[in-house]
Design an enzyme around this catalytic site. Structure first.
Site, PDB file in Angstrom:
ATOM      1  N   SER A 151       0.844  -1.321   0.200  1.00  0.00           N
ATOM      2  CA  SER A 151       0.167  -0.355  -0.271  1.00  0.00           C
ATOM      3  C   SER A 151       0.997   1.311   0.161  1.00  0.00           C
ATOM      4  O   SER A 151       1.610   1.277  -1.078  1.00  0.00           O
ATOM      5  CB  SER A 151      -0.618  -0.295   1.024  1.00  0.00           C
ATOM      6  N   THR A 152       0.612   2.298   1.285  1.00  0.00           N
ATOM      7  CA  THR A 152       1.780   3.211   0.965  1.00  0.00           C
ATOM      8  C   THR A 152       2.898   2.773   0.676  1.00  0.00           C
ATOM      9  O   THR A 152       3.875   2.129   1.481  1.00  0.00           O
ATOM     10  CB  THR A 152       1.659   3.564   2.302  1.00  0.00           C
ATOM     11  N   HIS A 185      -2.967  -0.991  -3.289  1.00  0.00           N
ATOM     12  CA  HIS A 185      -4.096  -0.110  -3.007  1.00  0.00           C
ATOM     13  C   HIS A 185      -4.036   1.481  -3.941  1.00  0.00           C
ATOM     14  O   HIS A 185      -3.455   2.009  -3.267  1.00  0.00           O
ATOM     15  CB  HIS A 185      -4.372   0.239  -1.426  1.00  0.00           C
ATOM     16  N   MET A 239       0.206   1.370   5.209  1.00  0.00           N
ATOM     17  CA  MET A 239      -0.598   1.495   6.135  1.00  0.00           C
ATOM     18  C   MET A 239      -1.627   0.774   6.220  1.00  0.00           C
ATOM     19  O   MET A 239      -2.251   0.053   5.867  1.00  0.00           O
ATOM     20  CB  MET A 239      -1.389   3.395   5.697  1.00  0.00           C
ATOM     21  N   ASP A 278      -4.777  -4.297   6.031  1.00  0.00           N
ATOM     22  CA  ASP A 278      -4.849  -5.433   4.797  1.00  0.00           C
ATOM     23  C   ASP A 278      -3.697  -6.475   5.156  1.00  0.00           C
ATOM     24  O   ASP A 278      -2.656  -6.007   4.846  1.00  0.00           O
ATOM     25  CB  ASP A 278      -5.219  -4.683   3.908  1.00  0.00           C
TER      26      ASP A 278
END
Length: 361
Positions: free
Chosen positions: A178-179, A206, A299, A302
């Site tokens: 993600s991030t 994401h 972040m 998940d």
């Protein structure tokens, strides 16, 4: 404890007010200043000493990309969150900004119907990022998601006796990120040798629509492994990679002797669609103990439940370490739950993947 100071840089008076009003409701955040373009923003950084900057991309006189490049020369560690539009052009500019050193991005709310809804979107997306990036500097506790209980699903997953060893044969690599993910993937994929990757790779990053297609194209152009945006009906092939399309969960299903991609718009999980957990559940149902899960910077949590299922099936998990993660949320949850067979710096993960493939086969 002091408040997190935010500098907002945007050429739109309306956007500046929406962002300012949205952030001001949080007692741990204060608006340090406002700027109408990148040139003014650069000058204000020195004046107001912000903890984080939100930066529009397209502005007159000095745009966000030019300003970001200058910021990184002087303030290499200052978090900068880009504001981008949910368009193909916005996606291209956002990926360019991330490559230049932007910490993260949020998409501008569009066609949401009211200012109050737009403000809520900004609060939901921006405040957790600001606190994750700046909480340590401001001396406040970072946002912590509650740890979920192990989940049983309606899917056909069957728990198997754990038999995790590095010698287990790996038939698929499933990556969740993600991030900080676009840059992490951009470092990982060129280091993978296709001659040593005789299995397919599936990825959930994401990102919204448009962005995932552009990310796949960028990775493919820099890697010897073909990378594509996943599409329903595509057959997995060894030595190739697929990224879950924005706003769609990506799953796998067996069709005779082959495995194909399916996509759906079922409800978000962990507030995400695509979600890593959805993909991992699907992978484990087909590949079981022959799954290698790789959880990179991101972040939230998940991927945690998916990794629990990988381990129950006897599969393997590798997680990125805290030092090289932009946010040690996703890999941190997996590590703290005792699910990672190896926790290591990003620059060593490609070698670890190829080692486990070779040793298991």
């Amino acid at each position: 404890m002091r408040k997190i100071r935010v500098l907002i840089v945007d050429d739109s008076v309306v956007v500046r007010k929406i962002v300012s009003d949205s952030l001001s409701v949080d007692p741990e955040i204060e608006i340090a200043g406002l700027a109408a373009n990148g040139k003014i923003g650069l000058a204000k950084i020195q004046q107001v000493n912000p903890d984080v900057v939100t930066m529009d991309i397209e502005m007159p006189e000095m745009d966000g990309l030019q300003a970001l490049a200058e910021i990184r020369k002087i303030y290499p560690k200052l978090p900068v969150i880009m504001f981008s539009t949910l368009t193909e052009r916005g996606g291209e500019k956002t990926l360019e900004a991330l490559a230049l050193g932007a910490t993260d991005y949020v998409t501008k709310p569009a066609n949401v119907g009211s200012v109050s809804i737009a403000m809520q979107r900004v609060r939901d997306e921006l405040i957790p990022k600001i606190k994750s990036f700046c909480s340590k500097a401001a001396g406040i506790a970072p946002p912590v998601a509650s740890r979920p209980a192990p989940m049983t699903t309606q899917a056909t997953f069957q728990a198997r006796t754990p038999q995790t060893t590095v010698k287990s044969r790996i038939d698929i690599i499933a990556i969740g990120v993600s991030t900080g993910g676009p840059n992490a993937l951009a470092e990982l994929f060129p280091a993978l040798d296709p001659a040593k990757i005789p299995v397919p790779i599936v990825i959930t990053q994401h990102m919204p629509p448009y962005f995932t297609k552009l990310l796949a194209e960028r990775l493919s152009s820099k890697s010897r492994i073909p990378v594509k945006e996943g599409a329903a009906g595509e057959t997995l092939k060894p030595g190739e990679a697929w990224i879950a399309p924005g706003d769609y969960h990506m799953c796998l299903e067996r069709k005779g002797t082959s495995v194909q991609i399916t996509t759906n718009q079922n409800p978000p999980e962990n507030s995400c669609r695509p979600a890593v957990d959805v993909m991992l559940r699907s992978v484990v149902e087909i590949y079981g103990a022959h799954t290698l899960g790789v959880i990179l910077t991101g972040m939230g949590q998940d991927g945690l439940i998916g990794c629990q299922q990988i381990k129950k099936s006897g599969g393997q998990v590798v997680a990125q370490d805290e030092e090289t993660s932009v946010v040690w949320g996703m890999p941190g949850f997996v590590t703290k739950d005792g699910l990672a067979d190896k926790v290591m710096p990003l620059q060593h993960i490609a070698g670890e993947i190829m080692f486990r493939l070779k040793y298991g086969r």
